[in-house]
Write a protein that holds these residues in place. Sequence first.
Motif, PDB file in Angstrom:
ATOM      1  N   ASN A 172       0.686  -1.124  -0.068  1.00  0.00           N
ATOM      2  CA  ASN A 172      -0.075  -0.051  -0.045  1.00  0.00           C
ATOM      3  C   ASN A 172       0.714   1.145   0.191  1.00  0.00           C
ATOM      4  O   ASN A 172       0.354   2.004  -0.588  1.00  0.00           O
ATOM      5  N   LYS A 194       2.016   1.626  -3.219  1.00  0.00           N
ATOM      6  CA  LYS A 194       0.977   2.101  -4.397  1.00  0.00           C
ATOM      7  C   LYS A 194       0.614   3.428  -4.060  1.00  0.00           C
ATOM      8  O   LYS A 194       0.277   4.224  -4.892  1.00  0.00           O
ATOM      9  N   TYR A 195       0.184   3.890  -2.796  1.00  0.00           N
ATOM     10  CA  TYR A 195      -0.433   5.179  -2.474  1.00  0.00           C
ATOM     11  C   TYR A 195       0.608   6.251  -2.110  1.00  0.00           C
ATOM     12  O   TYR A 195       0.292   7.352  -1.767  1.00  0.00           O
ATOM     13  N   ASP A 236       4.814   6.167   4.753  1.00  0.00           N
ATOM     14  CA  ASP A 236       4.831   6.807   3.498  1.00  0.00           C
ATOM     15  C   ASP A 236       4.951   8.044   3.330  1.00  0.00           C
ATOM     16  O   ASP A 236       4.441   8.737   4.316  1.00  0.00           O
ATOM     17  N   VAL A 275     -10.855   4.766  -0.082  1.00  0.00           N
ATOM     18  CA  VAL A 275     -10.906   6.008   0.111  1.00  0.00           C
ATOM     19  C   VAL A 275     -11.190   6.616  -1.359  1.00  0.00           C
ATOM     20  O   VAL A 275     -12.115   7.285  -1.592  1.00  0.00           O
ATOM     21  N   SER A 335      -7.695   3.093  -6.418  1.00  0.00           N
ATOM     22  CA  SER A 335      -7.335   1.776  -5.791  1.00  0.00           C
ATOM     23  C   SER A 335      -7.333   0.624  -7.094  1.00  0.00           C
ATOM     24  O   SER A 335      -6.506  -0.196  -7.278  1.00  0.00           O
ATOM     25  N   GLY A 363      -5.626  -2.806  -6.681  1.00  0.00           N
ATOM     26  CA  GLY A 363      -6.188  -2.957  -5.319  1.00  0.00           C
ATOM     27  C   GLY A 363      -7.627  -3.822  -5.334  1.00  0.00           C
ATOM     28  O   GLY A 363      -8.416  -3.702  -6.259  1.00  0.00           O
ATOM     29  N   THR A 364      -7.675  -4.451  -4.487  1.00  0.00           N
ATOM     30  CA  THR A 364      -9.066  -5.318  -4.299  1.00  0.00           C
ATOM     31  C   THR A 364      -9.881  -4.704  -3.089  1.00  0.00           C
ATOM     32  O   THR A 364     -11.080  -5.179  -2.861  1.00  0.00           O
ATOM     33  N   GLY A 365      -9.377  -3.692  -2.170  1.00  0.00           N
ATOM     34  CA  GLY A 365     -10.044  -3.125  -1.019  1.00  0.00           C
ATOM     35  C   GLY A 365     -10.198  -4.370   0.050  1.00  0.00           C
ATOM     36  O   GLY A 365     -10.951  -4.064   1.241  1.00  0.00           O
ATOM     37  N   GLY A 400      -7.022  -5.968   1.417  1.00  0.00           N
ATOM     38  CA  GLY A 400      -5.789  -5.797   2.183  1.00  0.00           C
ATOM     39  C   GLY A 400      -5.811  -5.593   3.476  1.00  0.00           C
ATOM     40  O   GLY A 400      -5.245  -6.389   4.339  1.00  0.00           O
ATOM     41  N   LEU A 401      -6.278  -4.279   3.808  1.00  0.00           N
ATOM     42  CA  LEU A 401      -6.478  -4.090   5.217  1.00  0.00           C
ATOM     43  C   LEU A 401      -7.236  -4.861   6.168  1.00  0.00           C
ATOM     44  O   LEU A 401      -7.203  -4.871   7.274  1.00  0.00           O
TER      45      LEU A 401
HETATM   46  P1  ADP Z   1      -6.642  -2.036  -1.835  1.00  0.00           P
HETATM   47  O1  ADP Z   1      -6.682  -3.161  -2.056  1.00  0.00           O
HETATM   48  O2  ADP Z   1      -7.776  -0.959  -2.276  1.00  0.00           O
HETATM   49  O3  ADP Z   1      -5.365  -1.145  -1.468  1.00  0.00           O
HETATM   50  P2  ADP Z   1      -6.802  -2.091   1.317  1.00  0.00           P
HETATM   51  O4  ADP Z   1      -7.814  -2.799   2.103  1.00  0.00           O
HETATM   52  O5  ADP Z   1      -5.349  -2.381   1.283  1.00  0.00           O
HETATM   53  O6  ADP Z   1      -7.276  -2.149  -0.254  1.00  0.00           O
HETATM   54  O7  ADP Z   1      -6.692  -0.632   1.477  1.00  0.00           O
HETATM   55  C1  ADP Z   1      -7.954   0.016   1.549  1.00  0.00           C
HETATM   56  C2  ADP Z   1      -8.124   1.762   1.118  1.00  0.00           C
HETATM   57  O8  ADP Z   1      -7.160   2.407   2.077  1.00  0.00           O
HETATM   58  C3  ADP Z   1      -7.342   1.786  -0.052  1.00  0.00           C
HETATM   59  O9  ADP Z   1      -8.075   1.580  -1.224  1.00  0.00           O
HETATM   60  C4  ADP Z   1      -6.770   3.164  -0.270  1.00  0.00           C
HETATM   61  O10 ADP Z   1      -7.654   4.053  -0.423  1.00  0.00           O
HETATM   62  C5  ADP Z   1      -6.620   3.338   1.421  1.00  0.00           C
HETATM   63  N1  ADP Z   1      -5.082   3.198   1.693  1.00  0.00           N
HETATM   64  C6  ADP Z   1      -4.513   1.901   2.186  1.00  0.00           C
HETATM   65  N2  ADP Z   1      -3.190   2.411   2.406  1.00  0.00           N
HETATM   66  C7  ADP Z   1      -2.791   3.652   2.199  1.00  0.00           C
HETATM   67  C8  ADP Z   1      -1.808   4.514   2.445  1.00  0.00           C
HETATM   68  N3  ADP Z   1      -0.669   4.191   2.628  1.00  0.00           N
HETATM   69  N4  ADP Z   1      -1.974   5.890   1.968  1.00  0.00           N
HETATM   70  C9  ADP Z   1      -3.103   6.189   1.425  1.00  0.00           C
HETATM   71  N5  ADP Z   1      -4.343   5.526   1.246  1.00  0.00           N
HETATM   72  C10 ADP Z   1      -4.139   4.122   1.735  1.00  0.00           C
END
Ligand code: ADP
Length: 346
Positions: free
Chosen positions: A243, A246-247, A278, A298, A303, A308-310, A312-313
Amino acid sequence: MDRSLAAALLDALPMPALLIGPTERVLAANIAAGRLFGWDGAGRHYITALRQPVLLDAVEQVFRDGEVRQSRYLAQAGNRDATWRVQVAPVETGDGRAVLLAFEDITAVEEAGQIRRDFVANVSHELRTPLTALLGFVETLRGPAKDDPVARERFLGIMEREAGRMAQLVADLLSLSRVEEEERVRPMTSVDLRALAESVAAAFEPQAKTAGVRLVLTLAEAVPPVPGDPDQLRQVLNNLVENALKYGSRGGVVEIALTGPAPEPALRTEGLRLSVRDEGDGIPAHHIPRLTERFYRVDSHRSREVGGTGLGLAIVKHIVNRHRGRLRVESEEGVGTVFTLVLPVG
Ligand code: ADP
């Protein structure tokens, strides 16, 4: 009917219950029912006591035909809605037919059902988009682009990406379900977080280079091992670093830091902190509490763009729970984000 015996019997029940006498007035209501309705009840006509039409209908019908019925009662408990299943049953007494109402709180069951329905709807929606794209390109390749090698190459590239997206989604779903299944099993292997951080950083080096990001390690010396599941902790760190790449921002830094052991009041013991920082755009504060919900994003467009799959977290949250740890998120818009994993040492 002996009113004090009825009241004593109802008071012995754990659930809200009330008895409506043959005169259609509340003969007895237990303490739990008083709490639910906010009155002591006895003596009122049941229509003014219960008020909700669905439940009133059920009571009226039971008075009429003596058949047991199930009904519902919706209540407010604090600031949340609660749903009660009500069994409405006849009680034949020497003075005529009475009706007993027993209430069961089914809010959690209803919520679980809603979560499951939402989940199925989300998964279907996530799969439908790439599938529609794939089917569209197959059609185009059979028809208009049949003899156009340049278009064919390009479309195959897109198809590969869309199929890859579906494969990633299925892999994340399986991973989530496995992690959920194991959530109650305490992990016992000794894990060296320092070695783990070094190994994850090395694995991401090529990806960091492509993203134009400098991957930095700031790891405390001589940290004790934590009890954990090495594969799952690696997955947590993988997801967080992925992440951050990516972000995060091109030309910026992604830092993996390890500190501790130090007393962690939230864990009531000593803990280690493993964080991933980051220098990306950051996350607006109101999104932070929801980040670990499945499919919560977000910026959905962004994503999807970065694959991204939404999920991960959501996976990270379950793994952290299993390890009895905490996940902290601090973010400042325009400055960056820090995800910190706090893990108990013993
Ligand atoms: P995804 O597969 O979309 O990355 P995650 O569950 O890993 O799904 O993260 C959910 C959302 O949290 C992401 O779509 C992104 O909008 C936000 N996000 C996660 N990590 C970060 C980061 N390091 N900086 C900014 N936004 C983040």
